[in-house]
Scaffold this active site. Structure first.
Site, mmCIF file in Angstrom:
data_model
loop_
_atom_site.group_PDB
_atom_site.id
_atom_site.type_symbol
_atom_site.label_atom_id
_atom_site.label_comp_id
_atom_site.label_asym_id
_atom_site.label_seq_id
_atom_site.Cartn_x
_atom_site.Cartn_y
_atom_site.Cartn_z
ATOM 1 N N ASP A 139 1.138 -1.123 0.036
ATOM 2 C CA ASP A 139 -0.037 0.040 -0.065
ATOM 3 C C ASP A 139 0.665 1.478 0.056
ATOM 4 O O ASP A 139 2.155 1.083 0.351
ATOM 5 C CB ASP A 139 -1.042 -0.264 1.644
ATOM 6 N N GLY A 140 0.446 2.052 -0.186
ATOM 7 C CA GLY A 140 0.958 3.719 -0.696
ATOM 8 C C GLY A 140 1.812 3.830 -2.032
ATOM 9 O O GLY A 140 2.132 4.728 -2.311
ATOM 10 N N GLY A 195 0.431 5.336 -4.171
ATOM 11 C CA GLY A 195 -0.502 5.836 -4.848
ATOM 12 C C GLY A 195 -0.236 7.699 -3.975
ATOM 13 O O GLY A 195 0.351 9.514 -4.855
ATOM 14 N N HIS A 245 2.334 2.740 -8.884
ATOM 15 C CA HIS A 245 2.627 1.441 -8.820
ATOM 16 C C HIS A 245 3.632 0.691 -9.846
ATOM 17 O O HIS A 245 3.960 -0.235 -9.535
ATOM 18 C CB HIS A 245 1.314 1.217 -9.906
ATOM 19 N N SER A 274 -7.375 -6.164 -5.136
ATOM 20 C CA SER A 274 -8.428 -6.626 -4.396
ATOM 21 C C SER A 274 -9.849 -6.757 -5.881
ATOM 22 O O SER A 274 -10.117 -5.443 -6.279
ATOM 23 C CB SER A 274 -8.433 -5.335 -3.248
ATOM 24 N N GLU A 282 -12.341 -5.368 -4.313
ATOM 25 C CA GLU A 282 -12.501 -3.800 -4.424
ATOM 26 C C GLU A 282 -11.796 -2.758 -5.801
ATOM 27 O O GLU A 282 -12.019 -1.555 -5.787
ATOM 28 C CB GLU A 282 -12.452 -3.013 -3.055
ATOM 29 N N TRP A 341 -11.570 -2.104 -8.678
ATOM 30 C CA TRP A 341 -12.687 -2.015 -10.056
ATOM 31 C C TRP A 341 -12.847 -0.961 -9.605
ATOM 32 O O TRP A 341 -13.619 -0.695 -11.050
ATOM 33 C CB TRP A 341 -13.652 -3.425 -10.279
ATOM 34 N N LEU A 401 11.175 -20.860 -3.713
ATOM 35 C CA LEU A 401 10.002 -20.092 -3.000
ATOM 36 C C LEU A 401 8.890 -20.544 -3.846
ATOM 37 O O LEU A 401 8.389 -20.415 -5.121
ATOM 38 C CB LEU A 401 10.782 -19.176 -3.376
ATOM 39 N N ARG A 441 1.968 -4.858 6.462
ATOM 40 C CA ARG A 441 1.294 -3.940 5.344
ATOM 41 C C ARG A 441 2.029 -2.400 5.651
ATOM 42 O O ARG A 441 2.655 -1.819 6.369
ATOM 43 C CB ARG A 441 -0.217 -3.693 5.885
ATOM 44 N N ARG A 457 -5.543 -1.424 9.377
ATOM 45 C CA ARG A 457 -6.096 -2.921 8.301
ATOM 46 C C ARG A 457 -5.566 -3.498 7.076
ATOM 47 O O ARG A 457 -5.289 -3.435 6.985
ATOM 48 C CB ARG A 457 -7.860 -1.524 8.029
ATOM 49 N N SER A 468 -8.087 -4.743 4.993
ATOM 50 C CA SER A 468 -8.715 -4.625 3.725
ATOM 51 C C SER A 468 -8.974 -5.720 2.791
ATOM 52 O O SER A 468 -8.949 -6.457 1.953
ATOM 53 C CB SER A 468 -7.728 -4.183 2.249
HETATM 54 C C1 FPP Z 1 -2.490 0.038 -3.015
HETATM 55 O O1 FPP Z 1 -1.779 1.359 -3.314
HETATM 56 C C2 FPP Z 1 -1.812 -1.068 -4.219
HETATM 57 C C3 FPP Z 1 -1.940 -1.419 -5.337
HETATM 58 C C4 FPP Z 1 -4.206 -1.401 -5.350
HETATM 59 C C5 FPP Z 1 -1.723 -2.337 -6.533
HETATM 60 C C6 FPP Z 1 -0.732 -2.587 -5.967
HETATM 61 C C7 FPP Z 1 0.544 -3.100 -7.261
HETATM 62 C C8 FPP Z 1 1.169 -3.330 -6.853
HETATM 63 C C9 FPP Z 1 2.580 -2.647 -6.150
HETATM 64 C C10 FPP Z 1 2.288 -3.850 -8.322
HETATM 65 C C11 FPP Z 1 2.154 -5.445 -8.498
HETATM 66 C C12 FPP Z 1 2.816 -6.048 -9.554
HETATM 67 C C13 FPP Z 1 2.519 -6.677 -9.774
HETATM 68 C C14 FPP Z 1 3.953 -7.695 -10.575
HETATM 69 C C15 FPP Z 1 1.497 -7.562 -10.283
HETATM 70 P P1 FPP Z 1 -2.662 2.988 -3.407
HETATM 71 O O2 FPP Z 1 -2.700 2.941 -5.184
HETATM 72 O O3 FPP Z 1 -4.092 2.777 -2.523
HETATM 73 O O4 FPP Z 1 -1.848 3.231 -2.795
HETATM 74 P P2 FPP Z 1 -2.373 4.982 -2.157
HETATM 75 O O5 FPP Z 1 -3.325 4.431 -0.633
HETATM 76 O O6 FPP Z 1 -1.367 5.478 -1.358
HETATM 77 O O7 FPP Z 1 -3.734 5.562 -2.711
#
Ligand code: FPP
Length: 267
Positions: free
Chosen positions: A47-48, A50, A64, A92, A94, A96, A158, A215, A221, A223
């Protein structure tokens, strides 16, 4: 007797040697007990992304993309430390609800990741599995994951799980319907249902429950992640945004896990 292993010292065991080659200076402050228990299954809520991007005046998708690079580092670290199973929450049920462009970008990441990493993952004997609903995923996303599952199915190192289009409630709902169907067909009685029955109808069928959940980004949380499986998992939270998360943070989480007393409800 346990031996404390200080990362970066020349006496580190061969098992960890390749992990730090050329990067010794970065690990001096971290330590975990090499004779202690390494969590067999580590699950991660990434998470984080964005907020990482926003801080840099970049579009959210840049976070991302950077987050995908962190995935590469953490997979390698987990493999080298001797973690048995690593599950990454990538999208997730959610998610979408996010803007179409962001969803489309996220759906391209598995392909991009696998196009550059699959060869090395095969060399590392990593086994890839997708957990989550396959319905509704774009074919290019699903096909990339199916190909990776196929190419790595006989690997014994792994186990790397991507939770994609995954929701804990969706998973329990699916399991409930499947079990109800078995009862309706006369193949199962309500009395025969036990925890193993439910676990065997989850996306994680055959995967041991996580020992450690990480996390990032300061949110405390779960989620809708692994609602059944996290019953006795140890949680570790950090304020670090996922794109800034490094193998040192991963090691720190493992070191803290080693200080936990897991009692599973007993004394
Ligand atoms: C949540 O951060 C992150 C996601 C919904 C996407 C996570 C995906 C990746 C890190 C890349 C995945 C890589 C592969 C190879 C599948 P957020 O966007 O909600 O961040 P924010 O809470 O700061 O807005």
């Amino acid at each position: 007797m346990s031996i404390s292993l200080f990362l970066g010292e020349t006496c580190m065991l061969e098992r960890l040697g390749k992990m730090f080659s050329g990067r010794q200076e970065e690990h001096k402050s971290n330590a975990f007990d090499q004779a202690g228990v390494i969590p067999h299954h580590v699950a991660v809520i990434m998470d984080g992304n964005g907020r990482w991007a926003k801080r840099r005046n970049l579009p959210r998708v840049a976070g991302h993309h950077q987050g995908m690079k962190t995935v590469k580092d953490v997979v390698k670290a987990a493999d080298e430390i001797g973690v048995g199973v690593l599950t990454m929450y990538a999208f997730s049920t959610e998610n979408w609800k996010r803007p179409k462009d962001e969803v489309e970008f996220l759906m391209k990441l598995p392909q991009e990741f696998l196009s550059t990493e699959l060869v090395e993952l095969v060399e590392r004997n990593v086994r890839i599995r997708m957990i989550g609903s396959r319905e509704g995923l774009p074919s290019h996303t699903l096909n990339a994951l199916i190909e990776a599952e196929e190419k790595t199915k006989n690997n014994t190192g792994l186990q790397l799980n991507f939770a994609l289009n995954y929701g804990g409630r969706d998973e329990i709902l699916k399991a409930t319907k499947e079990i109800a169907q078995l009862i309706a067909q006369g193949k199962l009685t309500p009395e025969q249902i036990d925890e193993e029955t439910i676990a065997s109808h989850l996306y994680t069928q055959g995967i041991p429950e996580p020992d450690l959940l990480i996390r990032t980004s300061g949110e405390i949380r779960i989620s809708n992640f692994m609602l059944w499986q996290l019953a006795y998992t140890e949680f570790w939270f950090t304020d670090v945004y996922w794109p800034d998360f490094s193998r040192e943070h991963f090691i720190q989480a493992i070191a803290e896990y080693q200080g936990r007393a897991r009692r599973y409800g007993a004394v």
